[in-house]
Design an enzyme around this catalytic site. Structure first.
Site, mmCIF file in Angstrom:
data_model
loop_
_atom_site.group_PDB
_atom_site.id
_atom_site.type_symbol
_atom_site.label_atom_id
_atom_site.label_comp_id
_atom_site.label_asym_id
_atom_site.label_seq_id
_atom_site.Cartn_x
_atom_site.Cartn_y
_atom_site.Cartn_z
ATOM 1 N N ASN B 82 1.138 3.839 -2.150
ATOM 2 C CA ASN B 82 1.553 2.909 -1.102
ATOM 3 C C ASN B 82 2.850 2.167 -1.415
ATOM 4 O OD1 ASN B 82 -1.858 2.421 -1.182
ATOM 5 N ND2 ASN B 82 -0.851 3.421 0.546
ATOM 6 N N VAL B 89 6.875 -2.171 -0.670
ATOM 7 C CA VAL B 89 5.424 -2.124 -0.591
ATOM 8 C C VAL B 89 4.998 -1.915 0.857
ATOM 9 C CG1 VAL B 89 3.285 -3.362 -1.039
ATOM 10 C CG2 VAL B 89 5.245 -3.692 -2.543
ATOM 11 N N CYS B 90 4.069 -0.958 1.058
ATOM 12 C CA CYS B 90 3.564 -0.672 2.397
ATOM 13 C C CYS B 90 2.090 -1.037 2.422
ATOM 14 C CB CYS B 90 3.752 0.811 2.707
ATOM 15 S SG CYS B 90 3.186 1.258 4.347
ATOM 16 N N ILE B 91 1.786 -2.192 3.002
ATOM 17 C CA ILE B 91 0.408 -2.672 3.019
ATOM 18 C C ILE B 91 0.214 -3.471 4.301
ATOM 19 C CG2 ILE B 91 1.066 -4.661 1.614
ATOM 20 C CD1 ILE B 91 -1.661 -4.697 0.378
#
Lengths: 192, 166
Positions: B82, B89-91
């Site tokens: 992720n 950051v991909c959240i």
């Protein structure tokens, strides 16, 4: 009956009438242009309430309106009070203002710059080279108990705060490095 | 005016994070002259290949924070499904409500002004422990995590050692 009429003189009757008139006028015919220091509940700007509510979602709008109303609508004064005490005074139960509907959040349109980052290690990044070399000679040297860092308090001085933050960062990195070294020393054969 | 709200709220969060920091997290503005740029250190969660590592990241806040979330980018190498190769950051907590290109996130998981820097950092910490396979940002890392778990863990552990200068 005649006795009672004697006690109510003409001037006192006039006074009573004048008082009653003033009271009625106050309750029913108050003009918005009165110079009374007591602010009208509607004088609180809903935008101000939203601003503060956005900043501190944990504070109720009723408390915010109550506080704004008491300090004459000063956003700064209310914000300072929340920052200083963490809360606002609870308004009396009879205080039931019209609470504006929550603001609708706008959608983000962030463009994400994808830059290539060359990875430098933490010791270089935070300029900890000297402290690492002094540490490796005596790894169990006590710079604070490992595992439980001492509680850091907030400083009201900007420079002190900055220094405290820097020290916490450095401690975190040096502690991590020391732990990893100790772990590898315990089982040196496992690492290739 | 909007940016003064944002900076007051950020200062408030900075104060909270300093007086009662969550385990394994250190965060604050790079310099208080610009409260919209923060640097955070996140400790790798125990019991994962990230254990023992310290991961620096920068957080960039929009001027209308907390209406919109910050972006977060790891500054060192983080091999994770992720995390984009750029470190981004991909959240879900970093995505604004209504900004859901993939339609898989629940609204409750996404950003809202009730969230905070602390919640972001704690979410990122648990993301390190449990990658979300549905939205790979790093395809190679996601593939390795799915198919060759031991190689994934070895890669991460080597990254941790390198990042600590060993």
């Amino acid at each position: 009956m005649p006795d009672q009429q004697q006690t109510l003189s003409v001037p006192s009757l006039l006074l009573l009438a004048a008082f009653a008139a003033l009271t009625i006028r106050y309750f029913f015919f108050t003009k918005p242009s009165t110079s009374s220091p007591r602010a009208n509940p509607r004088a609180v700007n809903p935008a101000d309430v939203e601003q503060i509510a956005t900043m501190f979602p944990q504070i109720g709008r009723r408390e915010i309106i109550w506080d704004l109303q008491r300090n004459g609508g000063s956003v700064n004064a209310t914000t300072e009070r929340i920052l200083g005490r963490g809360r606002l005074d609870p308004p009396p139960p009879s205080f039931q203002p019209v609470i504006p509907a929550g603001a609708t959040p706008s959608t983000a349109n962030t463009t994400l710059a994808q830059s290539k980052s060359e990875h430098i290690d933490l010791i270089t990044r935070y300029n900890l080279g000297s402290r690492v070399s002094s540490q490796s000679s005596s790894p169990s040297e006590g710079s604070g108990p490992s595992g439980s860092p001492q509680p850091q308090s907030w400083s009201n001085n900007k420079n002190e705060r900055q220094a405290l933050l820097k020290r916490r960062r450095e401690e975190m990195i040096l502690t991590a490095r020391r732990k990893l070294q100790e772990k590898e020393r315990e089982r040196p054969q496992q690492e290739g | 005016m909007a940016s003064s709200i944002a900076s007051r709220r950020l200062f408030h969060e900075y104060k909270l994070l300093t007086s009662s920091p969550p385990d394994g997290i250190t965060a604050g503005p790079v310099s208080e002259d610009d409260i919209f740029l923060w640097e955070a250190l996140i400790q790798g969660p125990d019991g994962t290949p990230f254990e023992g590592g310290i991961f620096p990241a920068e957080l960039k806040f929009p001027k209308d924070y907390p209406l919109n979330p910050p972006t977060m980018r790891f500054l060192g190498e983080v091999w994770h499904p992720n995390v984009y190769p750029s470190g981004l950051v991909c959240i879900s907590i970093l995505h604004a409500p209504g900004d859901d290109p993939h339609h898989y996130e629940k609204a409750s998981e996404r950003w809202s002004p009730i969230q905070s820097v602390e919640k972001i950092l704690i979410s990122v910490m648990s993301m390190l422990a449990e990658p979300n396979d549905e939205s790979p940002a790093n395809i190679e890392a996601a593939k390795m995590w799915r198919e060759r778990r031991s190689e994934f863990e070895k890669t991460v552990r080597e990254g941790v050692r390198r990042s600590l200068g060993m």
